[in-house]
Design an enzyme around this catalytic site. Structure first.
Site, PDB file in Angstrom:
ATOM      1  CE  LYS A   1      -3.990   1.805   2.669  1.00  0.00           C
ATOM      2  NZ  LYS A   1      -4.844   1.543   3.855  1.00  0.00           N
TER       3      LYS A   1
ATOM      4  CB  SER B   1      -8.104   0.424   6.128  1.00  0.00           C
ATOM      5  OG  SER B   1      -8.769   1.664   6.201  1.00  0.00           O
TER       6      SER B   1
ATOM      7  CB  SER C   1      -8.234   3.316   3.097  1.00  0.00           C
ATOM      8  OG  SER C   1      -7.294   2.800   4.025  1.00  0.00           O
TER       9      SER C   1
END
EC number: 6.3.5.7
Lengths: 537, 516
Positions: free
Chosen positions: A85, A204, A180
């Site tokens: 990420k 997330s 996310s």
């Protein structure tokens, strides 16, 4: 991966998965890397990656290949493509947090978790998309645009849609990944890598895992280093793991877990390593807790029914299934809002345009430069949270908001302690209210409302620092994945994953069928089973 | 940035002094009517200026001043409070900056063990209660030399609280009387230092140095005045005082300014002021935004700092992982107050002499080394070290470590004096020779210069005889009843011996000869 997990089947053991294939020379790391790179290109429209580190990955593959040739493989992760990420610091590779503020920022150091993956020989394919600074639950609010859920293009979903006479224009009707860590979820789901790092502050990692049919694991707070993870809420953030099966998550966890001198919140107590998961043959000694407060009206009937079936499954296999109460659950959202925005206000203070990242052209005064830089650099969501947080931290408000929220947080954490003290081993809950929704529907509500709704089952776990994992269970009537969540005792991550592994085996969640989407890549998927599935099966 | 800092917050005592007349609040220089005395600290601990009490004139109102100091002192450590980067004086700008010091996203603070030990030791030395659990907080403000936008400090629960420091203030005509004073210490906290802004006015640029390993002492003084028995007055804060001298000046000035302001019907604003070094006065800093709200919050990346003592130490604890207060207490050196008391008791020295011995770096050790090697009386040693030796050092502006005279040399010299091998006058001469640093021992100097006392009574008698014969007029004076005339004869004989003879013996011989 999962090459050295030998499953006893009668007299012989069988090794399977891509790790075994690498070891046995059926495929080389470079071939594997190139296949993944080609899939990344094919699936570029998913917007899963912000940066593709092709050169780095190929070079790492080359080195891995040498090691295999010399019989010096570093282990299960050697030569395995992974994605990270874009809120983890990567040395020499742009790290943006999907924000204008950090566009062009190239960190000089690797996050501890990234370094540990590289030390194990993993190949870094790239940096994945997210909501700006991980603030969101859809992966729709980053400066590089929304991430598209690979299941939007799956055979399973498409076929169901054809049966539906009301279905609209297909191209604009794609689904969100959740977030996310949506980029990481899409990257793993679309076979562009075998595992990906997400981050999990309120769900997330687990939320997009549920929407993308993946295993999404949030370790106990303090088990995995946060050094190099660009923080959202320091007291709740943990690096998350997204894989296609529980065993793979355990392998990655084994590589990442452990104390880090650079993160004072990591714990020193020895944890059983490596995280080899036994195959649970018998669940009769297990006690599964069902928190009654999680049965909310907004929960879709399909998820509710799957949750209930899962409980029945445990019960029918001899486990004890208990209803438990987590009475402070309903305060979790508002409590999280105060604590999260307060820490955000503090953590975002360093982005002032002076040392790194974006800087505006205004130079009449330092203050004016700060203000303009931050206005240009942050989106509305981030700015909104900074404003709220600063409000809560004002001297006149601190006691009434921040301190009270901390007390509520303690109550929420104690709810879990009480549940586990009553004899429960793991809790079973939904991960999300429903399956993934189309983007156009998702953006009808603002980020704050969405986050509050979507984090409902996941965020209390972060307040308590517990380990939790979302496991894909079945496809909905629309042909979309639905996940359920298991929550374990603090630092009982291995026990949690062992239960999850047993459950995963029972439910036999189907593999995503993307042949249609990646037509000329179908060869990769059809002919080489290696790339089509997890490191394990 | 991030050099380890200790912060002491000493709460002021009340000092009363007489009201003084009029005077403009903008007057330059030290206010009239109060004399400020201060002592040099043994460590950079709260220093309080003392306003000597003057008798108020009839009908005058007494004022009392309250002073509280926030003292920022740098911890002597090899690396910074929260990062592994070095601390080194006068290193090139930004050469000692870790990723954490530069506040790169994702970096986390790691507490420096040495700094914690130093804070505990300081707390013990200042009679503080050491908190077994203390917490770190973030203090937020935007400033170019604060790259994270916040500073990590200990606001709510600091490492040490409720201490005191006893010290002496010289008073009396010759400053020879020492009055003991006690200052209360509110708390000691570990605090990350900010960076340093270097303003380039020419290019209207500000350059930032994140090394921040300089400026060992910085003090903010909070000052108010009130009439005794009435509520405390509104306080002002004078920021960034970086020397004891300026601190005293700023406090003196500010107290007087507040009194003048109030007596002229004005009011004191709760404001931040700065001290102007050249003008010697304080000036309002006129913060545009008024009082800052620092939006304190707990530092989530540092767990509570837990300290142990012998009773709470968990069994089998790794000594590298825990800090034991009792262990640090054992390593605490003798505190200056104790040393001074010991000196007074052991050597019968005056208290003010003990202050002088401790206030000069290295002087006590020098003194003790001389004592060890000499047979001379401690009082003699004290006198020689404080008068002769320190006098030479001061005159040439040298530190004890730079002295050309070693403790052994001085000890040998004092032995020669003690054994009456040389006279006091000759001893001074020898010391002056020693100070040249030519590597000669006192014994060598004495024999080269023939400075030994004349022990041979016969030759001294002969010398006396010759002098008497050479000065018949003086002898006559004596015989005619002027007893002081003998001093002249003694002086003449001493001169003839090059100060090598004992004046007492000369006198005795002369008297004998005169009476015969």
């Amino acid at each position: 991966m999962k090459s050295n997990t030998r499953e006893a089947t009668g007299q012989h053991t069988r090794e399977c998965g891509v790790s075994a294939a690498l070891k046995q020379g059926q495929i080389t790391p470079t071939e594997l890397c190139q296949k993944c790179l080609s899939l990344i290109k094919k699936t570029k429209f998913l917007n899963a990656y912000i940066t593709v580190s092709e050169e780095v990955a190929l070079k790492q593959a080359e080195e891995s290949e040498k090691r295999y040739k010399n019989g010096q493989s570093l282990g299960d992760l050697d030569g395995i493509p992974v994605a990270v990420k874009d809120n983890f610091s990567t040395s020499g590779i742009e790290t943006t947090c999907a924000s204008n503020m950090l566009k062009g920022y190239i960190p000089p150091y690797n996050a501890t978790v990234v370094q540990k993956l590289l030390d194990q020989g993993a190949l870094l394919m790239g940096k994945t998309n997210l909501d700006e600074f991980a603030m969101g639950s859809g992966s729709t609010d980053g400066v590089f645009g929304p991430v598209k859920n690979p299941w939007s293009y799956s055979k399973q979903y498409r076929e169901k849609r054809k049966q539906n006479p009301h279905s609209k224009n297909e191209d604009s009707d794609w689904l969100i990944t959740g977030g996310s860590s949506g980029g990481s979820a899409a990257a793993v789901s679309a076979f562009t890598c075998y595992a990906a790092l997400g981050s999990d502050t309120g769900g997330s990692t687990r939320n997009p895992a549920a929407h993308c049919g993946l295993v999404g694991f949030k370790p106990s707070y303090g088990l995995v280093s946060r050094h190099g993870l660009i923080p959202l809420v320091n007291s709740m953030d943990v690096p998350g793991i997204l894989t296609r099966c529980v065993d793979d998550a355990a392998i990655v966890l084994g590589a990442l877990a452990g104390p880090d001198p650079k993160d004072s919140t990591t714990v020193h107590d020895p944890i059983n390593k490596p995280f080899m998961l036994p195959s649970l043959a018998d669940v009769s000694k297990l006690c599964i807790g069902i928190p009654k407060e999680y049965l909310v009206p907004e929960l879709s009937s399909e998820v509710r029914s799957l949750w209930s079936k899962a409980a029945d499954l445990f019960e029918s296999e001899g486990a004890k299934v208990l209803e438990v109460s987590l009475p402070h659950t309903s305060y979790s959202i508002v409590c999280y809002h105060v604590l999260c925005t307060s820490e955000v206000a503090s953590n975002m203070a360093r982005f002032d345009g002076l040392q790194y990242g974006h800087r505006c052209d205004i130079d009449v005064s330092t203050e004016a430069m700060y203000a303009a830089t931050r206005r240009e650099g942050f989106n509305d969501v981030v700015r909104g949270r900074i404003l709220s947080g600063n409000f809560f931290l004002l001297k006149e408000n601190y006691e009434n908001y921040f301190v009270k929220a901390q007390k509520v947080r303690r109550l929420i954490a104690n709810d879990f302690v009480n549940a586990f003290n009553s004899g429960v081993d793991v809790l079973l809950t939904p991960t999300t209210l429903s399956e993934a929704v189309p983007y156009l529907e998702f953006i009808k509500e603002d980020n704050r409302t969405r986050s509050a709704q979507d984090d409902i089952f996941t965020q209390a776990v972060n307040m308590a620092g517990l380990p939790a994992v979302s496991i894909p269970v079945a496809l909905s009537n629309q042909g979309l994945p639905i996940g359920l969540q298991f929550i374990g005792r603090a630092f009982c991550d291995q026990q949690l994953l062992t239960v999850a592994k047993w459950f995963e085996k029972q439910v036999q969640f189907p593999v995503i069928q993307l042949q249609e989407l990646m037509d000329d890549c179908s060869a990769v998927l059809e002919n080489e089973k290696l790339a089509s599935v997890s490191l394990k099966q | 940035m991030a050099a380890p800092m200790l912060r002491w917050v000493g709460r002021g005592r009340l000092w009363t002094f007489a009201r003084v007349d009029g005077g403009s609040c903008h007057r330059r220089g030290a206010p009239t009517g109060s004399t400020s005395n201060r002592i040099r600290g043994q460590s950079s601990v709260a220093q309080q200026p003392l306003y000597t009490t003057q008798k108020p004139r009839k009908g005058e109102h007494k004022w009392a001043a309250v002073v509280g100091l926030e003292i920022h002192a740098q911890i002597s450590s090899n690396s910074k409070l929260f990062s592994g980067s070095q601390v080194r004086f006068s290193a090139p700008p930004n050469s000692l900056v870790s990723f954490f010091d530069a506040s790169l996203p994702g970096t986390l603070p790691v507490l420096n063990r040495r700094c914690v030990e130093a804070a505990v030791m300081t707390g013990l030395a200042l009679n503080c209660h050491i908190n077994k659990k203390s917490l770190f907080d973030r203090k937020h403000y935007f400033y170019a030399d604060l790259p994270a936008g916040y500073q990590i400090t200990q606001q709510r629960l600091p490492i040490a609280v409720n201490g005191s420091l006893t010290y002496g203030v010289c008073a009396g005509k010759k400053q020879s009387q020492v009055i003991p004073k006690t200052v209360r210490i509110k708390q000691i906290q570990l605090e990350q230092d900010s960076g340093k802004s270097l303003h380039d006015d020419l290019r209207s640029q500000t350059l930032i140095d994140l090394n921040r390993a300089e400026g060992q002492l910085r003090v903010d003084a909070n000052i108010s005045v009130h009439h005794p028995g009435e509520p405390l007055g509104v306080r002002t804060e004078v920021k960034n005082l970086n020397s004891i001298r300026f601190l005293a000046k700023a406090i003196d000035y500010e107290i007087q300014r507040q009194i003048d302001e109030l007596e002229n019907g004005g009011e004191i604003l709760n404001e931040t002021r700065s001290f102007h070094h050249q003008l010697g006065c304080t000036m309002s800093m006129r913060d545009k935004e008024g009082k800052q709200d620092y939006r304190f919050m707990p530092e989530p990346n540092l767990p509570p700092l837990v300290l142990y003592d012998a009773t709470s130490l968990p069994a089998g604890a790794d000594p590298q992982q825990v800090i034991n207060i009792d262990q640090i207490r054992e390593t605490l050196p003798e505190l200056p107050r104790v040393t001074r008391e010991r000196l007074v008791q052991q050597y019968g020295m005056l208290l003010e002499h003990s202050f002088t011995l401790l206030n000069e770096v290295g002087l006590l050790e020098f003194f003790q080394n001389v004592i060890k090697e000499t047979r001379a009386e401690p009082k003699k040693v004290t006198s020689w070290v404080l008068n002769t030796f320190l006098g030479y050092l001061k005159q040439q502006n040298l530190a004890v470590s730079e002295s050309p005279v070693t403790p052994s040399a001085l000890a040998e010299l004092l032995d020669l004096l003690d054994s009456r091998t040389i006279s006091s006058a000759a001893a001074k001469q020898v010391f002056e020779e020693l100070w040249k640093g030519e590597g000669k021992t006192p014994g060598q100097i004495v024999s080269e210069k023939q400075l030994e006392l004349m022990e041979d009574r016969g030759s001294l008698e002969q010398l006396c005889h010759s002098v008497m014969e050479a000065h018949p007029q003086v002898v006559m004076d004596l015989k005619e009843g002027n007893p002081r005339a003998i001093n002249k004869l003694i002086g003449l004989v001493r001169k003839a011996t090059q100060s090598r003879a004992d004046p007492a013996m000369i006198k005795e011989i002369l008297e004998k000869k005169l009476s015969s």
